[in-house]
Design a protein around this motif. Structure first.
Motif, short mmCIF file in Angstrom:
data_model
loop_
_atom_site.label_atom_id
_atom_site.label_comp_id
_atom_site.label_asym_id
_atom_site.label_seq_id
_atom_site.Cartn_x
_atom_site.Cartn_y
_atom_site.Cartn_z
N UNK A 43 1.66 -34.54 -11.37
CA UNK A 43 2.68 -33.52 -11.78
C UNK A 43 4.14 -33.68 -11.38
N UNK A 44 4.19 -34.12 -10.05
CA UNK A 44 5.51 -34.19 -9.31
C UNK A 44 6.39 -35.25 -10.03
N UNK A 45 6.07 -36.23 -10.94
CA UNK A 45 6.89 -37.16 -11.53
C UNK A 45 7.40 -36.63 -12.80
N UNK A 46 8.75 -36.43 -12.69
CA UNK A 46 9.37 -35.53 -13.73
C UNK A 46 9.62 -36.71 -14.87
N UNK A 154 16.94 -10.48 -13.88
CA UNK A 154 15.34 -10.22 -14.43
C UNK A 154 15.01 -11.28 -14.92
N UNK A 155 15.55 -12.11 -15.61
CA UNK A 155 14.79 -13.68 -15.97
C UNK A 155 14.44 -14.51 -14.78
N UNK A 156 15.41 -14.53 -13.59
CA UNK A 156 15.22 -15.36 -12.71
C UNK A 156 14.06 -14.79 -11.83
N UNK A 157 14.07 -13.20 -11.87
CA UNK A 157 12.42 -12.71 -10.98
C UNK A 157 11.30 -12.96 -11.72
N UNK A 158 11.37 -12.91 -13.36
CA UNK A 158 10.22 -13.27 -13.88
C UNK A 158 9.71 -14.80 -13.53
N UNK A 159 10.66 -15.66 -13.40
CA UNK A 159 10.18 -17.02 -13.18
C UNK A 159 9.67 -17.11 -11.77
N UNK A 160 10.44 -16.29 -10.53
CA UNK A 160 9.76 -16.41 -9.37
C UNK A 160 8.42 -15.63 -9.45
N UNK A 161 8.10 -14.45 -10.18
CA UNK A 161 6.90 -13.94 -10.28
C UNK A 161 5.70 -15.01 -10.77
N UNK A 162 6.12 -15.67 -11.70
CA UNK A 162 5.43 -16.60 -12.27
C UNK A 162 5.05 -17.75 -10.97
N UNK A 163 6.04 -18.28 -10.60
CA UNK A 163 5.89 -19.32 -9.30
C UNK A 163 4.87 -18.61 -8.42
N UNK A 205 12.61 -27.84 -10.14
CA UNK A 205 12.00 -28.53 -9.04
C UNK A 205 12.18 -27.83 -7.81
N UNK A 206 13.12 -26.65 -8.08
CA UNK A 206 13.46 -25.81 -7.05
C UNK A 206 12.12 -24.71 -7.13
N UNK A 207 11.31 -24.68 -7.95
CA UNK A 207 10.21 -23.76 -7.50
C UNK A 207 8.95 -24.80 -7.04
N UNK A 208 7.98 -24.01 -6.65
CA UNK A 208 7.01 -24.64 -5.76
C UNK A 208 5.73 -25.16 -6.84
N UNK A 209 5.54 -24.43 -7.79
CA UNK A 209 4.37 -24.50 -8.58
C UNK A 209 4.83 -24.89 -9.97
N UNK A 210 6.09 -24.95 -10.56
CA UNK A 210 6.41 -25.04 -11.71
C UNK A 210 7.12 -26.45 -11.87
N UNK A 211 6.81 -27.18 -12.80
CA UNK A 211 7.36 -28.53 -13.09
C UNK A 211 7.50 -28.94 -14.47
#
Length: 487
Positions: A43-46, A154-163, A205-211
């Motif tokens: 997952x972490x090899x982009x 709001x868009x950035x908050x939505x992505x953080x919520x998903x993460x 890659x700044x997120x913890x769960x999204x790649x």
């Protein structure tokens, strides 16, 4: 039919590795796992880089399929694949199949509205995340673009919520990009959107769960323009290159024969004879068919004889086949390898003492060369012009010899005229802000593995391209038409 006939007939009907479409789920039992491809699925090899026919779209389709992904997790012992949700961000049939991936036409409309690639791919990610974002998103991608650019917080908050939601569920999310050369009809637009994909892959890659995972063609990998952004080196340094070793290729064919509905018993008896001769352990036979060069060579000698003629000076069949199918980067695709063995079986007489012989193997290389050039020109039609204008040239030759021939035939002019008709994109180096030249053709062919530069300042064309292009080489492959060999 005796043992030889059964195996020969199975090879004659062996399907060459087909061009996969990422959106088409492969059967779980059809997943063949070359030893070194597991890293491409992490997952972490982009960034995953490879030439045509090495499996980029296949692995993208494996990741996108729950069942195939589970099978890959078993084969590679990658438990992380059991805890990841996958969606396709772009693929060859985007817009045709259902999913968040935008079609090239949609991308063209969004670019016309001055949206950047990063903005577009963030909106695609939002739509792929769906309910995980905690938002009810607009019905279309275009509306999502308008909403996300007007409501950045709001868009950035939505992505953080998903993460955060994914993390709490011990899950990860992977947005997969394949077939980037299909992003747009013009190379300049492909470049711009591909650059956006790579920037986006670094951003998430700044997120913890999204790649994001990007499957990239080798010529695009060599295109420096795509990587002109801050910290691009982080992606480049961690890339995975999809290659097939000689062991991988023979293992793929041997597995096909081992599992074949009518030839399996005959092939297994042959393998057992080799195993008995070398004193191996029966429990390791199937492993050795995949991993042991010496055991694989013993099996191929039973199938085709030991030498490419009457003595060792002509080469050993096991190495000769692989080496003569390799491009200038030393890589042989599974598609070329299977085509060569299938054509060799078709060219082999039914009364041969073995399944194949050295003449049928040479005929197989001829067929694979024809097909490889045909496949390459599907992506780069200009290559046919460049190679046809070199016909009857003897290689290795100096760069000046190549360039002089192209000047005589006005090759650059004809390639540029073809590109202007939009029937084909120009070579990568032609798309750079520089004057097209014969040197540009050389550089493009080099980046694609069609030519190789030797230490003595001479250029060689590997047999996989040279034979079909009708270039001469002392000691090169010369074979009669395959139909003349059938018994």
């Amino acid at each position: 039919m005796d043992e030889r006939d059964l195996i020969r007939e199975a090879l004659r009907n062996m399907p060459a590795a087909a061009a996969h479409v990422a959106a088409d789920s492969p059967a779980a039992d059809a997943v063949y796992a070359p030893l070194h491809h597991g890293a491409a699925l992490r997952v972490d090899r982009s960034l995953v880089v490879g030439n045509r026919g090495v499996g980029k779209s296949f692995w993208a389709s494996v990741l996108a399929s729950d069942q195939a992904r589970e099978r890959a997790a078993d084969l590679y012992k990658l438990d992380e694949l059991r805890h990841v949700q996958v969606s396709l961000g772009f693929h060859e049939s985007a817009g045709i199949t259902v999913g968040p991936a935008p079609s090239p036409e949609q991308l063209g409309q969004l670019r016309a509205q001055a949206y950047t690639g990063q903005q577009i791919w963030k909106a695609v990610l939002l739509r792929a995340l769906g309910p995980l974002s905690g938002r009810v998103l607009p019905a279309s991608l275009a509306d999502t673009m308008r909403w996300s650019t007007a409501n950045i917080e709001e868009m950035e908050a939505a992505l953080r919520h998903a993460d955060a939601t994914l993390l709490s569920a011990n899950q990860r999310f992977l947005l997969v990009f394949d077939a980037l050369d299909r992003l747009a009809p013009e190379w300049a637009a492909v470049r711009e959107l591909s650059n956006g994909v790579l920037r986006f892959a670094l951003d998430v890659r700044g997120f913890r769960a999204i790649r994001a995972k990007v499957f990239l063609r080798a010529d695009q990998w060599h295109d420096e323009v795509l990587f002109r952004f801050a910290d691009a080196s982080k992606l480049r340094s961690e890339r995975v290159e999809l290659t097939w070793t000689q062991c991988d290729l023979y293992g793929l064919v041997y597995q096909y024969l081992w599992d074949h509905p009518t030839a399996a018993r005959a092939f297994q008896l042959l393998v057992n004879r080799v195993e008995a001769a070398v004193g191996g352990s029966p429990s390791f036979v199937t492993r050795d068919l995949r991993e042991s060069d010496s055991f694989q060579e013993g099996v191929f000698c039973e199938l085709a004889g030991e030498f490419m003629g009457s003595n060792p000076r002509r080469g050993r069949t096991y190495n000769w086949l692989h080496d003569h199918l390799a491009d200038a980067l030393g890589q042989t695709s599974p598609r070329s390898f299977q085509i060569a063995l299938r054509a060799a079986a078709l060219a082999a007489s039914n009364d041969l003492p073995r399944v194949l012989d050295h003449l049928s193997i040479k005929a197989g290389v001829q067929a694979a060369s024809d097909k490889r050039v045909e496949q390459l020109t599907e992506d780069y039609a200009w290559i046919r012009i460049a190679l046809e204008d070199l016909a009857e040239l003897e290689v290795p030759a100096s760069p000046d010899t190549f360039e002089r021939r192209w000047r005589e035939r006005e090759t650059v002019k004809r390639i540029c005229e073809l590109a202007q008709t939009r029937e084909v994109d120009a070579p990568v180096t032609f798309a750079l802000p520089a004057i097209p030249s014969e040197q540009g053709i050389l550089q493009s062919l080099k980046s694609l593995g069609v030519i190789e530069e030797r230490a003595e300042s001479r250029i060689n064309v590997p047999d996989i391209f040279r034979v079909a292009a009708k270039l001469k080489r002392r000691g090169g492959v010369r074979v009669p038409p395959p139909t003349a060999r059938r018994g």
